[in-house]
Design a protein around this motif. Structure first.
Motif, PDB file in Angstrom:
ATOM      1  N   VAL A 167       0.842  -1.195   0.000  1.00 17.36           N
ATOM      2  CA  VAL A 167       0.000   0.000   0.000  1.00 17.36           C
ATOM      3  C   VAL A 167       0.881   1.251   0.000  1.00 17.36           C
ATOM      4  CG1 VAL A 167      -1.694   1.326   1.307  1.00 17.36           C
ATOM      5  CG2 VAL A 167      -1.941  -1.145   1.120  1.00 17.36           C
ATOM      6  N   GLN A 168       1.939   1.225   0.810  1.00 15.88           N
ATOM      7  CA  GLN A 168       2.860   2.367   0.833  1.00 15.88           C
ATOM      8  C   GLN A 168       3.517   2.572  -0.530  1.00 15.88           C
ATOM      9  OE1 GLN A 168       5.373   1.040   4.059  1.00 15.88           O
ATOM     10  NE2 GLN A 168       4.400   2.433   5.520  1.00 15.88           N
ATOM     11  N   GLU A 169       4.008   1.491  -1.122  1.00 13.94           N
ATOM     12  CA  GLU A 169       4.695   1.582  -2.406  1.00 13.94           C
ATOM     13  C   GLU A 169       3.739   2.054  -3.508  1.00 13.94           C
ATOM     14  OE1 GLU A 169       6.731  -1.989  -3.407  1.00 13.94           O
ATOM     15  OE2 GLU A 169       7.961  -1.991  -1.598  1.00 13.94           O
ATOM     16  N   GLN A 170       2.517   1.536  -3.489  1.00 12.73           N
ATOM     17  CA  GLN A 170       1.538   1.949  -4.492  1.00 12.73           C
ATOM     18  C   GLN A 170       1.248   3.444  -4.390  1.00 12.73           C
ATOM     19  OE1 GLN A 170      -1.763  -0.655  -3.727  1.00 12.73           O
ATOM     20  NE2 GLN A 170      -0.730  -2.438  -4.593  1.00 12.73           N
ATOM     21  N   TYR A 171       1.224   3.938  -3.152  1.00 16.28           N
ATOM     22  CA  TYR A 171       0.937   5.368  -2.992  1.00 16.28           C
ATOM     23  C   TYR A 171       2.114   6.221  -3.449  1.00 16.28           C
ATOM     24  CZ  TYR A 171      -1.463   9.479  -1.343  1.00 16.28           C
ATOM     25  OH  TYR A 171      -2.108  10.689  -1.308  1.00 16.28           O
ATOM     26  N   LEU A 172       3.329   5.764  -3.186  1.00 17.30           N
ATOM     27  CA  LEU A 172       4.491   6.495  -3.680  1.00 17.30           C
ATOM     28  C   LEU A 172       4.487   6.543  -5.203  1.00 17.30           C
ATOM     29  CD1 LEU A 172       7.336   5.200  -1.325  1.00 17.30           C
ATOM     30  CD2 LEU A 172       6.233   7.438  -1.291  1.00 17.30           C
ATOM     31  N   LEU A 173       4.152   5.421  -5.831  1.00 17.61           N
ATOM     32  CA  LEU A 173       4.072   5.390  -7.292  1.00 17.61           C
ATOM     33  C   LEU A 173       2.973   6.322  -7.794  1.00 17.61           C
ATOM     34  CD1 LEU A 173       5.230   4.079  -9.844  1.00 17.61           C
ATOM     35  CD2 LEU A 173       3.526   2.261  -9.601  1.00 17.61           C
ATOM     36  N   GLU A 178      15.995   0.155   6.981  1.00 17.53           N
ATOM     37  CA  GLU A 178      17.025   0.438   7.980  1.00 17.53           C
ATOM     38  C   GLU A 178      17.480   1.892   7.968  1.00 17.53           C
ATOM     39  OE1 GLU A 178      20.042  -2.351   7.028  1.00 17.53           O
ATOM     40  OE2 GLU A 178      18.854  -4.111   7.640  1.00 17.53           O
ATOM     41  N   ASN A 179      16.982   2.687   6.995  1.00 14.45           N
ATOM     42  CA  ASN A 179      17.405   4.086   6.877  1.00 14.45           C
ATOM     43  C   ASN A 179      16.196   5.007   6.968  1.00 14.45           C
ATOM     44  OD1 ASN A 179      20.484   4.161   5.885  1.00 14.45           O
ATOM     45  ND2 ASN A 179      19.483   2.368   5.021  1.00 14.45           N
ATOM     46  N   THR A 180      16.120   5.770   8.044  1.00 15.83           N
ATOM     47  CA  THR A 180      15.009   6.700   8.244  1.00 15.83           C
ATOM     48  C   THR A 180      14.932   7.688   7.079  1.00 15.83           C
ATOM     49  OG1 THR A 180      15.322   6.538  10.625  1.00 15.83           O
ATOM     50  CG2 THR A 180      13.987   8.370   9.821  1.00 15.83           C
ATOM     51  N   GLY A 181      13.703   7.917   6.617  1.00 16.96           N
ATOM     52  CA  GLY A 181      13.514   8.874   5.535  1.00 16.96           C
ATOM     53  C   GLY A 181      13.838   8.329   4.168  1.00 16.96           C
ATOM     54  N   THR A 182      13.968   7.008   4.044  1.00 17.24           N
ATOM     55  CA  THR A 182      14.275   6.365   2.765  1.00 17.24           C
ATOM     56  C   THR A 182      13.206   5.326   2.462  1.00 17.24           C
ATOM     57  OG1 THR A 182      16.647   6.666   3.101  1.00 17.24           O
ATOM     58  CG2 THR A 182      15.982   5.025   1.482  1.00 17.24           C
ATOM     59  N   TYR A 183      12.695   5.328   1.238  1.00 10.41           N
ATOM     60  CA  TYR A 183      11.618   4.417   0.850  1.00 10.41           C
ATOM     61  C   TYR A 183      11.912   3.846  -0.532  1.00 10.41           C
ATOM     62  CZ  TYR A 183       9.435   7.117   4.530  1.00 10.41           C
ATOM     63  OH  TYR A 183       9.183   7.742   5.715  1.00 10.41           O
ATOM     64  N   SER A 184      11.581   2.584  -0.720  1.00  9.10           N
ATOM     65  CA  SER A 184      11.752   1.967  -2.035  1.00  9.10           C
ATOM     66  C   SER A 184      10.385   1.656  -2.624  1.00  9.10           C
ATOM     67  CB  SER A 184      12.584   0.684  -1.926  1.00  9.10           C
ATOM     68  OG  SER A 184      11.907  -0.292  -1.147  1.00  9.10           O
ATOM     69  N   VAL A 212      -3.463  14.497   0.138  1.00 11.12           N
ATOM     70  CA  VAL A 212      -2.218  13.748  -0.013  1.00 11.12           C
ATOM     71  C   VAL A 212      -1.472  13.706   1.321  1.00 11.12           C
ATOM     72  CG1 VAL A 212       0.065  13.758  -1.098  1.00 11.12           C
ATOM     73  CG2 VAL A 212      -1.968  14.220  -2.471  1.00 11.12           C
ATOM     74  N   ILE A 213      -1.393  14.829   2.005  1.00 13.04           N
ATOM     75  CA  ILE A 213      -0.696  14.898   3.290  1.00 13.04           C
ATOM     76  C   ILE A 213      -1.368  13.992   4.327  1.00 13.04           C
ATOM     77  CG2 ILE A 213      -0.183  16.426   5.243  1.00 13.04           C
ATOM     78  CD1 ILE A 213       0.295  18.660   3.192  1.00 13.04           C
ATOM     79  N   GLU A 214      -2.695  14.021   4.363  1.00 15.03           N
ATOM     80  CA  GLU A 214      -3.426  13.171   5.306  1.00 15.03           C
ATOM     81  C   GLU A 214      -3.176  11.694   5.022  1.00 15.03           C
ATOM     82  OE1 GLU A 214      -5.671  11.781   8.362  1.00 15.03           O
ATOM     83  OE2 GLU A 214      -4.905  13.803   8.013  1.00 15.03           O
ATOM     84  N   ARG A 215      -3.160  11.332   3.736  1.00 16.25           N
ATOM     85  CA  ARG A 215      -2.930   9.928   3.381  1.00 16.25           C
ATOM     86  C   ARG A 215      -1.504   9.502   3.743  1.00 16.25           C
ATOM     87  NH1 ARG A 215      -4.741   5.227   3.863  1.00 16.25           N
ATOM     88  NH2 ARG A 215      -4.349   3.762   2.172  1.00 16.25           N
ATOM     89  N   LEU A 216      -0.542  10.369   3.577  1.00 17.44           N
ATOM     90  CA  LEU A 216       0.828  10.040   3.962  1.00 17.44           C
ATOM     91  C   LEU A 216       0.918   9.751   5.456  1.00 17.44           C
ATOM     92  CD1 LEU A 216       2.830  12.672   1.868  1.00 17.44           C
ATOM     93  CD2 LEU A 216       2.863  10.198   1.556  1.00 17.44           C
ATOM     94  N   PHE A 224       7.773  15.982  -6.772  1.00 16.56           N
ATOM     95  CA  PHE A 224       8.186  14.574  -6.778  1.00 16.56           C
ATOM     96  C   PHE A 224       8.262  14.012  -8.202  1.00 16.56           C
ATOM     97  CE2 PHE A 224       7.290  12.846  -2.229  1.00 16.56           C
ATOM     98  CZ  PHE A 224       8.133  13.818  -1.721  1.00 16.56           C
ATOM     99  N   LYS A 225       7.290  14.367  -9.056  1.00 20.15           N
ATOM    100  CA  LYS A 225       7.296  13.845 -10.425  1.00 20.15           C
ATOM    101  C   LYS A 225       8.565  14.285 -11.154  1.00 20.15           C
ATOM    102  CE  LYS A 225       2.272  13.579 -11.042  1.00 20.15           C
ATOM    103  NZ  LYS A 225       1.102  14.105 -11.770  1.00 20.15           N
TER     104      LYS A 225
END
Length: 527
Positions: A147-153, A219-225, A166-170, A279-280
């Motif tokens: 769900v997190q990855e889908q939202y980032l995409l 393992e790294n705060t503030g990093t998402y794949s 968007v902010i609320e969903r994050l 972001f885009k």
């Protein structure tokens, strides 16, 4: 085989127990012996044991003390106590101390077999539950990550209208590091390549590569794949550079992929961008950096910041203008707009042209997804568009492919408009299935799909059999049941994940639908 220790201060008793049954046939293996409880505890500290069979009376540490210590220090280990008649009542009352069974001495073979089978069944059941719990925890964790990855995409490729939603969903998705509108980020795109002439290895190692990237980001705060299906063999990272360094992440990814998977990596580092609205731009810049890599399997790192050219603006207003031309089935207006955009003033660089073309491609892909019209023809045309952009040698070919894709999508949208509402309703349902937890209203949907809200409400109910709000709540409740299986998530976390800001109201709605509160449902999973 389940492993057993026999504990008795008399060696003949220990030998006799070995001889009484065929341990292997019963699924057990005797891996150690001890003459007192203290020695047994030492063995338990260095061996993986399932069952201890111990005498009641022994020097140094007796059977009951051993059972107590086992319960405290090795709660998974089962204990059977052997006792004489004089100790029978004492042992029977000791079941609360962790003793699972007791046998009278001299032990009859059939009684020992019966006790072993009972213990074996109990251990097997516990193991089964442990496996199921672990699988379910991993499954739900994977669902949350998905769900997190889908939202980032969604953030980097699709149309979103209201920043506050968007902010609320994050926040709901526990992506709080991205909530700051002034967050400074970079995107990193990582492709794996194979250097042994065996392309099947990429398919075999794709999942391990994804898992490795997830572990590194976790393992790294503030990093998402996240993963974008449009780009094979690639994982993308989003990095808050005020929290982490892209260079250290790149080094770690390359080293681990090489060491653990024996694969090469080609990495594109995007431009530094600020705020959610950019972001885009940041994502496309990492892809453009990657696209400048050389052919071949050697590892490479291309940093867009070091080859940065002129800035290119693609405003939200212009994006909305292009979207409207498609949804109003006005191909000529779309053509005129992108010809102006892509031809510019005649002094565009190849990279700025590619950036603009990618933004248009993302927009068209988003519309195809929005209307659930990702047919084979459209997917093939999207792929052709992407290939022509990466080739960087034919601007007219890029324009031709984008116009062809726009025509296909406009044709599908036109069909939807004249389908008596059915195809529009199908598209709305598809959108709800993806964005069930967002704050969605009929007004928002009518704006997104260019249809009167009252007409949409009536048409939706006619085709679906229930009104829009009931359909949305059903979706949220079904997702809630999936998330509740992960006991690491609090009830308020689950409520937030499915779009409720108040856990009390969430519990009320959940009980109305399923006849149980969320807590009762979660507790029922253990029975």
């Amino acid at each position: 085989m389940m492993k057993v220790i026999i504990t008795d201060d008399e060696i003949q008793i220990r030998k006799g127990l070995r001889m009484k049954v065929n341990w292997e046939d019963e699924g057990f293996e005797i891996v150690g012996e001890a003459s007192n409880g203290k020695d047994t505890l030492e063995l338990l500290g260095c061996m993986d044991i399932d069952l201890v069979i111990t005498d009641m009376r022994m020097p140094i540490m007796d059977g009951l003390e051993l059972a107590k210590r086992c319960q405290q220090e090795f709660p998974r280990v089962k204990v059977i106590v052997l006792s004489g008649y004089s100790d029978f009542e004492l042992v029977r009352g000791s079941m609360k101390e962790g003793v699972r069974d007791y046998l009278l001495k001299p032990v009859a073979p059939d009684e020992l077999v019966e006790a072993l089978r009972k213990i074996h069944k109990e251990i097997e059941e516990e193991r089964r539950k442990q496996v199921e719990t672990a699988q379910m925890r991993q499954l739900v964790l994977t669902q949350l990550q998905e769900v997190q990855e889908q939202y980032l995409l969604y953030l980097v490729k699709e149309e979103w209208l209201q920043l506050n939603l968007v902010i609320e969903r994050l926040r709901q998705l526990q992506l709080v590091e991205l909530v700051n509108e002034d967050a400074i980020v970079q995107f990193v795109s990582v492709e794996i390549r194979e250097g042994f002439g065996n392309p099947n290895r990429l398919k075999e190692l794709w999942l391990p590569f994804q898992m490795l990237c997830k572990e590194i980001s976790k393992e790294n705060t503030g990093t998402y794949s996240f993963y974008d299906p449009s780009y094979a063999n690639m994982v993308h990272f989003l990095i808050r550079i005020d929290i982490n360094s892209p260079s250290s992440l790149v080094e770690r990814v390359q080293q681990n992929v090489k060491r653990l998977l024996s694969l090469e990596t080609v990495i594109g580092i995007g431009n530094v961008v600020k705020g959610l609205a950019s972001f885009k731009t940041g994502y496309i810049s990492s892809l453009l950096a990657w696209s400048q890599s050389q052919l071949g399997s050697q590892s490479q790192v291309i940093d867009a910041e070091k080859t940065k050219e002129e800035e290119f603006e693609f405003s939200p207003d212009f994006e909305r203008k292009l979207t409207n031309t498609i949804e109003n089935v006005n191909f000529e207006a779309f053509k005129e707009n992108i010809q102006t955009l892509l031809r510019g003033n005649g002094n565009q660089s190849i990279l700025s042209f590619s950036f603009a073309a990618n933004r248009v491609l993302f927009l068209l892909g988003s519309l195809a997804k929005k209307y659930d019209i990702e047919t084979k023809d459209i997917q093939k045309t999207i792929w052709n568009c992407q290939q022509s952009i990466w080739e960087l040698n034919s601007q007219s070919k890029v324009l031709e492919n984008l116009l062809q894709l726009a025509q296909l999508i406009i044709g599908k949208v036109r069909t939807a408009r004249f389908s008596n509402g059915k195809l529009i309703v199908d598209s709305v349902r598809h959108y709800l299935d993806q964005h069930y937890a967002s704050e969605i209203s009929l007004t928002l949907l009518s704006e997104l799909f260019h249809i009167n809200s009252a007409h949409l409400s009536e048409t939706f109910k006619n085709y679906v059999g229930q009104n829009f709000s009931d359909y949305l709540v059903n979706l949220r409740m079904d997702k809630a049941r999936e998330f509740l299986r992960d006991k690491q998530l609090k009830i308020i976390d689950v409520a937030n994940l499915v779009g409720f800001s108040n856990s009390g109201y969430f519990s009320t709605v959940f009980k109305k639908y399923f006849g149980q509160t969320p807590v009762e449902f979660r507790n029922s999973l253990d029975t």
